[in-house]
Design a protein around this motif. Sequence first.
Motif, PDB file in Angstrom:
ATOM      1  N   UNK A  36     -21.452  -7.984 -11.806  1.00 58.50           N
ATOM      2  CA  UNK A  36     -20.403  -7.020 -11.512  1.00 58.50           C
ATOM      3  C   UNK A  36     -18.987  -7.521 -11.736  1.00 58.50           C
ATOM      4  N   UNK A  37     -18.809  -8.818 -11.904  1.00 61.94           N
ATOM      5  CA  UNK A  37     -17.476  -9.414 -12.037  1.00 61.94           C
ATOM      6  C   UNK A  37     -16.967  -9.278 -13.471  1.00 61.94           C
ATOM      7  N   UNK A  38     -16.605  -8.058 -13.869  1.00 62.15           N
ATOM      8  CA  UNK A  38     -16.182  -7.805 -15.249  1.00 62.15           C
ATOM      9  C   UNK A  38     -14.798  -8.361 -15.559  1.00 62.15           C
ATOM     10  N   UNK A  39     -13.978  -8.611 -14.541  1.00 62.20           N
ATOM     11  CA  UNK A  39     -12.660  -9.198 -14.805  1.00 62.20           C
ATOM     12  C   UNK A  39     -12.695 -10.728 -14.731  1.00 62.20           C
ATOM     13  N   UNK A  57     -13.053  -4.817  -9.918  1.00 61.95           N
ATOM     14  CA  UNK A  57     -14.003  -4.788 -11.034  1.00 61.95           C
ATOM     15  C   UNK A  57     -14.457  -3.354 -11.303  1.00 61.95           C
ATOM     16  N   UNK A  58     -14.694  -2.603 -10.241  1.00 61.67           N
ATOM     17  CA  UNK A  58     -15.088  -1.204 -10.378  1.00 61.67           C
ATOM     18  C   UNK A  58     -13.992  -0.387 -11.066  1.00 61.67           C
ATOM     19  N   UNK A  59     -12.769  -0.579 -10.627  1.00 62.18           N
ATOM     20  CA  UNK A  59     -11.639   0.152 -11.215  1.00 62.18           C
ATOM     21  C   UNK A  59     -11.467  -0.228 -12.684  1.00 62.18           C
ATOM     22  N   UNK A  60     -11.596  -1.511 -12.996  1.00 58.40           N
ATOM     23  CA  UNK A  60     -11.454  -1.951 -14.383  1.00 58.40           C
ATOM     24  C   UNK A  60     -12.536  -1.345 -15.276  1.00 58.40           C
ATOM     25  N   UNK A  61     -13.783  -1.356 -14.814  1.00 58.81           N
ATOM     26  CA  UNK A  61     -14.855  -0.777 -15.611  1.00 58.81           C
ATOM     27  C   UNK A  61     -14.634   0.723 -15.815  1.00 58.81           C
TER      28      UNK A  61
END
Length: 101
Positions: free
Chosen positions: A45-48, A57-61
Amino acid sequence: MAKKAELAKSCGYIMIWQLTQDAKGEKSLLKVINDTLRRGSYITGDVNADGSFNVSDLVLLQRWLLAAPDAELANWQAGDLCEDNRLDVFDLCLMRRMLVE
């Protein structure tokens, strides 16, 4: 040292005899071992890629899925929660569920 660390990955362990004589900085053998063993590993889940999974991470995705021009994923594989080698709204839904739980 990197080749030995790769071999150690398959064994499941690595032994270090003594660290007091290790070089500092980029020439450190411990750094080479660490970088080799951590390669390919990430927090789900750590896309940033900031080292933790949270609402940012949720907001970025979500912004990336909406094609916001400044939304750039540092590690898209961490966001592939459906494990289908693509990012879509289903991954976003799973990410939301993970945060709520």
